[in-house]
Design a protein around this motif. Sequence first.
Motif, PDB file in Angstrom:
ATOM      1  N   GLN A 157      -1.885  -2.688   0.660  1.00 30.50           N
ATOM      2  CA  GLN A 157      -2.852  -3.643   1.206  1.00 30.50           C
ATOM      3  C   GLN A 157      -4.284  -3.327   0.784  1.00 30.50           C
ATOM      4  O   GLN A 157      -5.036  -4.210   0.402  1.00 30.50           O
ATOM      5  N   ARG A 158      -4.647  -2.043   0.887  1.00 29.94           N
ATOM      6  CA  ARG A 158      -6.062  -1.687   0.726  1.00 29.94           C
ATOM      7  C   ARG A 158      -6.443  -1.282  -0.682  1.00 29.94           C
ATOM      8  O   ARG A 158      -7.600  -1.416  -1.071  1.00 29.94           O
ATOM      9  N   ARG A 159      -5.483  -0.691  -1.421  1.00 28.00           N
ATOM     10  CA  ARG A 159      -5.816  -0.197  -2.750  1.00 28.00           C
ATOM     11  C   ARG A 159      -4.734  -0.583  -3.767  1.00 28.00           C
ATOM     12  O   ARG A 159      -3.989   0.268  -4.266  1.00 28.00           O
ATOM     13  N   PRO A 160      -4.666  -1.894  -4.072  1.00 27.32           N
ATOM     14  CA  PRO A 160      -3.638  -2.321  -5.040  1.00 27.32           C
ATOM     15  C   PRO A 160      -3.747  -1.572  -6.371  1.00 27.32           C
ATOM     16  O   PRO A 160      -2.727  -1.363  -7.039  1.00 27.32           O
ATOM     17  N   ASP A 161      -4.948  -1.133  -6.729  1.00 22.52           N
ATOM     18  CA  ASP A 161      -5.124  -0.374  -7.985  1.00 22.52           C
ATOM     19  C   ASP A 161      -4.344   0.938  -7.926  1.00 22.52           C
ATOM     20  O   ASP A 161      -3.722   1.346  -8.910  1.00 22.52           O
ATOM     21  N   MET A 162      -4.334   1.599  -6.770  1.00 23.96           N
ATOM     22  CA  MET A 162      -3.570   2.842  -6.617  1.00 23.96           C
ATOM     23  C   MET A 162      -2.075   2.535  -6.517  1.00 23.96           C
ATOM     24  O   MET A 162      -1.246   3.244  -7.090  1.00 23.96           O
ATOM     25  N   TYR A 163      -1.759   1.482  -5.794  1.00 27.81           N
ATOM     26  CA  TYR A 163      -0.352   1.129  -5.562  1.00 27.81           C
ATOM     27  C   TYR A 163       0.367   0.870  -6.878  1.00 27.81           C
ATOM     28  O   TYR A 163       1.494   1.307  -7.085  1.00 27.81           O
ATOM     29  N   GLU A 164      -0.344   0.181  -7.777  1.00 31.10           N
ATOM     30  CA  GLU A 164       0.235  -0.159  -9.089  1.00 31.10           C
ATOM     31  C   GLU A 164       0.682   1.068  -9.879  1.00 31.10           C
ATOM     32  O   GLU A 164       1.604   1.010 -10.671  1.00 31.10           O
ATOM     33  N   LYS A 165       0.014   2.187  -9.647  1.00 30.74           N
ATOM     34  CA  LYS A 165       0.292   3.404 -10.437  1.00 30.74           C
ATOM     35  C   LYS A 165       1.415   4.258  -9.833  1.00 30.74           C
ATOM     36  O   LYS A 165       1.803   5.260 -10.426  1.00 30.74           O
TER      37      LYS A 165
END
Length: 195
Positions: A157-165
Amino acid sequence: MQADPLYRCWEAVCDEAGGPVHTIYLSPCGHTFRQADAIRLSRLENLILVCGHYEGIDQRFIDECVDEEISLGDFVLTGGEIAAMAVTDAVCRMVPGVLADPECFEDESHFNGLLEYPQYSRPAVWHGREVPAILLSGNHEKVRQWRRKQALRRTRQRRPDMYEKLDLSSKQDRKLLKEMEAEDHEQSGDLETVD
Ligand SMILES: C[S@@+](CC[C@H](N)C(=O)[O-])C[C@H]1O[C@@H](n2cnc3c(N)ncnc32)[C@H](O)[C@@H]1O
């Protein structure tokens, strides 16, 4: 700030340390500080943190003595001291023995590319808000899975950039993702009913 007074100070500190010391200039032009930097720097014996003021530091000192430039973020402080304190705190808590148990930081936000799950304390009900029942169950495995799921959900929810990795290919994560999807689906159904 002039190069020479800084150089003489830097040289004296290196002499005291008995050799060259990894030198960081805190600067808004540096690379943004991350948990991985804290872990990397915690493995070095000594560090010198150079704090600028006014317009900054004479580039010739930076070229001659600085190994890396670190920024705290995309904003400008009046001086480097607060940035140096933040870096020092984040680095020191990674040094073995500073915290009682590695678990203290291994579960925390950013250590494994995730944001941490929500934390709760006593009492079990506060202002009508309940601690999730699973956390009071005493079932350690279920608590562990709940925390992992909450960390995944929060990161998505908050950090899609981190989630993607993230590597979510393990059997356990695939199961948790399925559960999350079902729960999200159920919740969106509830919202439609409310409409
Ligand atoms: C007013 S700032 C200088 C800003 C510089 N003239 C610029 O535009 O990049 C003074 C000092 O504060 C420190 N500083 C300011 N912002 C910082 C940040 N985001 N991260 C780390 N240090 C910072 C640096 O040491 C810098 O030399």
